[in-house]
Write a protein that holds these residues in place. Structure first.
Motif, PDB file in Angstrom:
ATOM      1  N   HIS A   9     -37.358  56.137 -18.661  1.00  0.00           N
ATOM      2  CA  HIS A   9     -38.284  56.378 -17.239  1.00  0.00           C
ATOM      3  C   HIS A   9     -37.030  55.571 -16.710  1.00  0.00           C
ATOM      4  O   HIS A   9     -37.799  55.724 -15.247  1.00  0.00           O
ATOM      5  CB  HIS A   9     -39.540  55.376 -17.898  1.00  0.00           C
ATOM      6  N   PHE A  10     -36.104  54.334 -16.601  1.00  0.00           N
ATOM      7  CA  PHE A  10     -35.734  54.336 -15.653  1.00  0.00           C
ATOM      8  C   PHE A  10     -34.970  55.462 -14.943  1.00  0.00           C
ATOM      9  O   PHE A  10     -34.707  55.235 -13.762  1.00  0.00           O
ATOM     10  CB  PHE A  10     -34.814  52.638 -16.707  1.00  0.00           C
ATOM     11  N   MET A  11     -34.570  56.102 -15.709  1.00  0.00           N
ATOM     12  CA  MET A  11     -33.816  57.296 -14.980  1.00  0.00           C
ATOM     13  C   MET A  11     -34.209  58.199 -14.793  1.00  0.00           C
ATOM     14  O   MET A  11     -33.676  58.390 -13.383  1.00  0.00           O
ATOM     15  CB  MET A  11     -32.425  57.862 -16.037  1.00  0.00           C
ATOM     16  N   ASP A  12     -35.519  58.331 -14.486  1.00  0.00           N
ATOM     17  CA  ASP A  12     -36.286  59.445 -14.322  1.00  0.00           C
ATOM     18  C   ASP A  12     -37.409  58.448 -12.769  1.00  0.00           C
ATOM     19  O   ASP A  12     -36.636  59.161 -11.626  1.00  0.00           O
ATOM     20  CB  ASP A  12     -38.200  59.181 -14.879  1.00  0.00           C
ATOM     21  N   VAL A  13     -37.191  57.071 -13.027  1.00  0.00           N
ATOM     22  CA  VAL A  13     -37.720  56.289 -12.042  1.00  0.00           C
ATOM     23  C   VAL A  13     -36.216  56.569 -10.447  1.00  0.00           C
ATOM     24  O   VAL A  13     -36.601  56.992  -9.061  1.00  0.00           O
ATOM     25  CB  VAL A  13     -38.569  55.348 -11.602  1.00  0.00           C
ATOM     26  N   THR A  14     -34.904  55.638 -11.092  1.00  0.00           N
ATOM     27  CA  THR A  14     -34.066  55.608 -10.546  1.00  0.00           C
ATOM     28  C   THR A  14     -34.011  57.501  -9.619  1.00  0.00           C
ATOM     29  O   THR A  14     -32.961  57.743  -8.435  1.00  0.00           O
ATOM     30  CB  THR A  14     -32.993  55.508 -11.126  1.00  0.00           C
ATOM     31  N   THR A  15     -34.161  58.230 -10.606  1.00  0.00           N
ATOM     32  CA  THR A  15     -33.291  59.553  -9.724  1.00  0.00           C
ATOM     33  C   THR A  15     -34.395  59.717  -8.772  1.00  0.00           C
ATOM     34  O   THR A  15     -33.743  60.238  -7.625  1.00  0.00           O
ATOM     35  CB  THR A  15     -33.428  61.068 -10.590  1.00  0.00           C
ATOM     36  N   GLU A  16     -35.784  59.731  -8.768  1.00  0.00           N
ATOM     37  CA  GLU A  16     -36.422  59.670  -8.020  1.00  0.00           C
ATOM     38  C   GLU A  16     -36.616  58.969  -7.004  1.00  0.00           C
ATOM     39  O   GLU A  16     -36.395  59.813  -5.489  1.00  0.00           O
ATOM     40  CB  GLU A  16     -38.366  59.668  -8.329  1.00  0.00           C
ATOM     41  N   LYS A  17     -36.178  58.329  -6.534  1.00  0.00           N
ATOM     42  CA  LYS A  17     -36.256  56.789  -6.130  1.00  0.00           C
ATOM     43  C   LYS A  17     -34.952  57.159  -4.904  1.00  0.00           C
ATOM     44  O   LYS A  17     -34.090  58.068  -3.627  1.00  0.00           O
ATOM     45  CB  LYS A  17     -35.787  55.863  -6.280  1.00  0.00           C
ATOM     46  N   VAL A  18     -33.538  57.872  -5.248  1.00  0.00           N
ATOM     47  CA  VAL A  18     -32.273  58.328  -5.166  1.00  0.00           C
ATOM     48  C   VAL A  18     -32.849  59.597  -4.548  1.00  0.00           C
ATOM     49  O   VAL A  18     -32.473  60.091  -3.294  1.00  0.00           O
ATOM     50  CB  VAL A  18     -31.204  58.672  -5.738  1.00  0.00           C
ATOM     51  N   ASN A  19     -33.312  60.760  -5.202  1.00  0.00           N
ATOM     52  CA  ASN A  19     -33.876  61.896  -5.307  1.00  0.00           C
ATOM     53  C   ASN A  19     -34.189  61.728  -3.207  1.00  0.00           C
ATOM     54  O   ASN A  19     -34.341  62.506  -2.569  1.00  0.00           O
ATOM     55  CB  ASN A  19     -34.266  62.733  -5.195  1.00  0.00           C
ATOM     56  N   ALA A  20     -35.869  60.704  -3.352  1.00  0.00           N
ATOM     57  CA  ALA A  20     -36.219  60.624  -1.579  1.00  0.00           C
ATOM     58  C   ALA A  20     -35.349  60.424  -0.538  1.00  0.00           C
ATOM     59  O   ALA A  20     -35.226  60.024   0.388  1.00  0.00           O
ATOM     60  CB  ALA A  20     -37.763  59.238  -2.631  1.00  0.00           C
ATOM     61  N   GLU A  21     -34.180  58.689  -1.133  1.00  0.00           N
ATOM     62  CA  GLU A  21     -33.237  58.681  -0.508  1.00  0.00           C
ATOM     63  C   GLU A  21     -32.778  59.404   0.077  1.00  0.00           C
ATOM     64  O   GLU A  21     -32.485  59.494   1.474  1.00  0.00           O
ATOM     65  CB  GLU A  21     -32.765  56.988  -1.316  1.00  0.00           C
ATOM     66  N   ASN A  22     -32.177  60.708  -0.982  1.00  0.00           N
ATOM     67  CA  ASN A  22     -31.385  61.903  -0.916  1.00  0.00           C
ATOM     68  C   ASN A  22     -32.148  62.652   0.437  1.00  0.00           C
ATOM     69  O   ASN A  22     -31.868  63.335   1.754  1.00  0.00           O
ATOM     70  CB  ASN A  22     -30.490  62.271  -1.301  1.00  0.00           C
TER      71      ASN A  22
END
Length: 195
Positions: A9-22
């Motif tokens: 879940h942490f990885m998914d949220v972090t990846t989603e946040k990084v993808n959104a920022e990217n």
């Protein structure tokens, strides 16, 4: 929730946040590039329009300079042709005048001119001059006009001149003067037409 699930879940949220920022950074970068491109396009268009305008002005100036040079050349050629024509015409007129002066009609002309001068003098003393070349006509002119005729010291190309001293009048019916007036008038007329 297990640790693996929490990590996932942490990885998914972090990846989603990084993808959104990217994605946001990519969008900002693309917008920045689009603005730079539009500014570049606008600047390039202005530069090309300015270069085109400068080139057009340069071509117009060159065309005007070429036209002015052509006009000067045409005027020079026209002037040269006019001088040649004047010389030819003057030569032909003088030749015809010389032939006329060798005829009896010339003597009659001189007599008539002297009569007109005497008539104009209306009884005042008048001194009538003929050209030294016309000395052979002196007696015929004097007899025909019933007035004394003086041979001039200076040649004036034929015709007559007269002085009415009492009125301060010089009558110049010499051929030199008439030719000069005719050619000066023609030159003035031609100069006017060529402007």
């Amino acid at each position: 929730m297990t640790i693996d699930e929490k990590l996932q879940h942490f990885m998914d949220v972090t990846t989603e946040k990084v993808n959104a920022e990217n994605a946001k950074q990519m969008q900002e970068y693309e917008q920045g590039l689009e603005k730079v491109y539009e500014d570049y396009k606008e600047t390039a268009l202005r530069k090309s329009e300015l270069a085109l305008k400068l080139k057009e002005e340069s071509l117009k100036k060159q065309m005007n300079a070429d036209l002015a040079a052509e006009q000067i050349l045409i005027r020079e050629q026209t002037g040269k042709l006019l001088r040649e024509l004047d010389e030819k015409l003057s030569s032909e007129v003088k030749g015809k005048l010389e032939r006329y002066m060798a005829t009896s009609a010339y003597e009659t002309y001189l007599v008539n001119q002297v009569r007109e001068i005497v008539k104009f003098a209306d009884g005042d003393d008048v001194t009538v001059y003929i050209d030294p070349e016309d000395i052979c006509h002196k007696n015929a002119i004097s007899a025909g006009a019933n007035v004394a005729v003086t041979v001039s010291e200076y040649s004036f190309g034929g015709g007559v001149r007269a002085v009415i001293s009492k009125r301060g009048i010089l009558i110049d019916q010499s051929f030199d003067t008439k030719l000069k007036e005719a050619f000066d008038g023609k030159e003035a007329s031609l100069r006017w037409k060529t402007r």
